[in-house]
Scaffold this motif. Structure first.
Motif, PDB file in Angstrom:
ATOM      1  N   PRO A  28       0.937  -1.471  -0.139  1.00 45.04           N
ATOM      2  CA  PRO A  28      -0.059   0.064  -0.045  1.00 45.04           C
ATOM      3  C   PRO A  28       0.984   1.417   0.012  1.00 45.04           C
ATOM      4  CG  PRO A  28      -0.715  -1.506   1.564  1.00 45.04           C
ATOM      5  CD  PRO A  28       0.507  -1.935   1.363  1.00 45.04           C
ATOM      6  N   ILE A  29       1.958   1.211   0.593  1.00 44.10           N
ATOM      7  CA  ILE A  29       2.806   2.598   0.745  1.00 44.10           C
ATOM      8  C   ILE A  29       3.484   2.572  -0.612  1.00 44.10           C
ATOM      9  CG2 ILE A  29       4.873   3.529   1.961  1.00 44.10           C
ATOM     10  CD1 ILE A  29       4.241   2.005   4.429  1.00 44.10           C
ATOM     11  N   TYR A  30       3.895   1.464  -1.350  1.00 38.53           N
ATOM     12  CA  TYR A  30       4.436   1.627  -2.427  1.00 38.53           C
ATOM     13  C   TYR A  30       3.452   2.130  -3.570  1.00 38.53           C
ATOM     14  CZ  TYR A  30       5.620  -0.296  -7.223  1.00 38.53           C
ATOM     15  OH  TYR A  30       5.758  -0.213  -8.575  1.00 38.53           O
ATOM     16  N   MET A 205       6.038  12.195  18.521  1.00 40.40           N
ATOM     17  CA  MET A 205       5.985  12.891  17.257  1.00 40.40           C
ATOM     18  C   MET A 205       4.996  12.200  16.418  1.00 40.40           C
ATOM     19  SD  MET A 205       7.373  15.027  14.956  1.00 40.40           S
ATOM     20  CE  MET A 205       9.030  15.356  15.715  1.00 40.40           C
ATOM     21  N   LEU A 206       4.745  10.664  16.462  1.00 40.27           N
ATOM     22  CA  LEU A 206       3.719  10.049  15.773  1.00 40.27           C
ATOM     23  C   LEU A 206       2.419  10.481  16.046  1.00 40.27           C
ATOM     24  CD1 LEU A 206       5.284   6.404  15.704  1.00 40.27           C
ATOM     25  CD2 LEU A 206       4.854   8.007  13.850  1.00 40.27           C
ATOM     26  N   LEU A 207       2.320  10.892  17.232  1.00 36.11           N
ATOM     27  CA  LEU A 207       0.964  11.048  17.967  1.00 36.11           C
ATOM     28  C   LEU A 207       0.435  12.756  17.507  1.00 36.11           C
ATOM     29  CD1 LEU A 207      -0.428  10.725  21.425  1.00 36.11           C
ATOM     30  CD2 LEU A 207      -0.784  13.031  20.586  1.00 36.11           C
ATOM     31  N   THR A 252       3.455  13.258   3.774  1.00 26.14           N
ATOM     32  CA  THR A 252       3.595  12.954   5.463  1.00 26.14           C
ATOM     33  C   THR A 252       4.076  11.784   5.828  1.00 26.14           C
ATOM     34  OG1 THR A 252       0.904  13.716   5.085  1.00 26.14           O
ATOM     35  CG2 THR A 252       1.426  12.563   6.839  1.00 26.14           C
ATOM     36  N   ILE A 253       4.325  10.817   4.842  1.00 27.01           N
ATOM     37  CA  ILE A 253       5.017   9.473   5.342  1.00 27.01           C
ATOM     38  C   ILE A 253       6.555   9.820   5.311  1.00 27.01           C
ATOM     39  CG2 ILE A 253       5.513   7.273   4.788  1.00 27.01           C
ATOM     40  CD1 ILE A 253       2.627   7.185   3.660  1.00 27.01           C
ATOM     41  N   VAL A 254       7.226  10.205   4.410  1.00 24.96           N
ATOM     42  CA  VAL A 254       8.553  10.493   4.153  1.00 24.96           C
ATOM     43  C   VAL A 254       9.181  11.022   5.333  1.00 24.96           C
ATOM     44  CG1 VAL A 254      10.259  11.399   2.797  1.00 24.96           C
ATOM     45  CG2 VAL A 254       8.514  10.359   1.716  1.00 24.96           C
ATOM     46  N   PRO A 255       8.681  12.145   5.948  1.00 29.24           N
ATOM     47  CA  PRO A 255       9.448  12.960   7.175  1.00 29.24           C
ATOM     48  C   PRO A 255       9.316  11.918   8.281  1.00 29.24           C
ATOM     49  CG  PRO A 255       8.062  14.574   6.195  1.00 29.24           C
ATOM     50  CD  PRO A 255       7.846  13.323   5.585  1.00 29.24           C
ATOM     51  N   LEU A 256       8.275  11.107   8.403  1.00 30.33           N
ATOM     52  CA  LEU A 256       8.308  10.225   9.638  1.00 30.33           C
ATOM     53  C   LEU A 256       9.458   9.056   9.300  1.00 30.33           C
ATOM     54  CD1 LEU A 256       4.617  10.080  10.354  1.00 30.33           C
ATOM     55  CD2 LEU A 256       6.238  11.250  11.642  1.00 30.33           C
ATOM     56  N   LEU A 257       9.299   8.788   8.159  1.00 29.49           N
ATOM     57  CA  LEU A 257      10.545   7.449   7.833  1.00 29.49           C
ATOM     58  C   LEU A 257      11.702   8.055   8.026  1.00 29.49           C
ATOM     59  CD1 LEU A 257       8.731   5.697   4.641  1.00 29.49           C
ATOM     60  CD2 LEU A 257       8.531   5.089   6.917  1.00 29.49           C
ATOM     61  N   VAL A 258      12.035   9.090   7.744  1.00 36.04           N
ATOM     62  CA  VAL A 258      13.367   9.885   8.006  1.00 36.04           C
ATOM     63  C   VAL A 258      13.601  10.035   9.462  1.00 36.04           C
ATOM     64  CG1 VAL A 258      14.811  11.854   7.618  1.00 36.04           C
ATOM     65  CG2 VAL A 258      13.706  10.918   5.736  1.00 36.04           C
TER      66      VAL A 258
END
Length: 278
Positions: A28-30, A205-207, A252-258
């Protein structure tokens, strides 16, 4: 069946199961990432289009032509502000609860955790009325204050479990060397607690990054709107801009992954240390 053959077969089955689970979890992310580079027609094509000419039109629409760059900045400022403040106050509270043997300290600790058992919507109306009176509606400061109140229990419990694994002899040695109680906490205990701080920072941070309900109620007007609320604007009554929605989800996802990549080792060590009290 020989033991070696049975072991190899089990190993192959384990790898196949984990590989299948990983593909199912990451696909799903891909697909979101790939769809963000498609045109609106390609995202709606049936059967799905696997080979296409990538375009940055979706990113241009949301970050250049619209105000989503401002919403992204709001999200970053609010999430970082919440994390820093919650860790600062949560670490001090956790240190006091662990090191000072006063009455009802266990009651206070469980009461903090008990606030997370309530439905979040219970806080919505009181916070809305309070922020409306003091002029904090639709402001970054208001959301940071609201998110900090929700994040403090996590920070306190994670850090308290970690402080419990640090010998009190280190506090005594620092006091003998001339440090005050606060100096011993700042110069000795807190640096040792870096893994716990990293674990708590990730959870907070996730919250703050993904929170939707209070961002909609307390800052839905636009000035302090965050990315989760802004994403809902792309869902209309008759049409959904799937490529732009996927582009916003990717941003939204990329900064969290970093962020998670930098702190993942601290998360693992912090969870293990916080789970064991000595």
């Amino acid at each position: 069946m020989p033991r070696l053959l049975r072991f190899r077969l089990r190993h192959v089955l384990d790898v196949a199961f984990l590989g299948s689970y990983l593909i199912a979890a990451l696909f799903p992310i891909y697909w979101i990432f790939v769809s963000s580079f498609k045109t609106p027609l390609d995202t709606l094509a049936i059967p799905p289009v696997w080979l296409f000419r990538p375009t940055l039109g979706a990113y241009q629409n949301i970050f250049v032509l619209d105000d989503y760059a401002w919403y992204f900045l709001n999200t970053v400022v609010i999430a970082i502000g919440t994390t820093v403040i919650a860790l600062a106050f949560g670490s001090l509270a956790a240190y006091a609860l662990d090191r000072y043997p006063f009455r009802f300290r266990n009651v206070i600790a469980y009461a903090l955790l008990g606030t997370r058992f309530l439905f979040p919507i219970i806080y919505a109306i009181p916070l809305f009325q309070l922020f409306n009176r003091v002029g904090l509606l639709d402001t970054r400061t208001g959301l940071i204050i609201a998110y900090t109140t929700f994040s403090l229990p996590y920070a306190v419990w994670i850090m308290q479990g970690f402080f419990a694994g640090i010998p009190t002899d280190l506090d005594d040695a620092a006091r003998i060397d001339g440090c005050s109680r606060l100096g011993a906490f700042w110069r000795v205990i807190l640096p040792i607690s870096a893994p716990g701080l990293g674990a708590a920072a990730i959870f907070i941070m996730l919250l703050a990054w993904n929170e939707f309900l209070f961002a909609l109620i307390l800052a839905g007007g636009g000035m302090a709107r965050t990315l989760p609320v802004a994403a809902s604007l792309l869902v209309g009554q008759r049409q959904i801009e799937w490529n732009e929605l996927c582009a916003l989800a990717t941003a939204t996802i990329v900064p969290l992954l970093v962020f998670f990549g930098f702190l993942q080792k601290h998360l693992i060590r912090g969870m293990v240390a916080g789970a064991v009290k000595g």
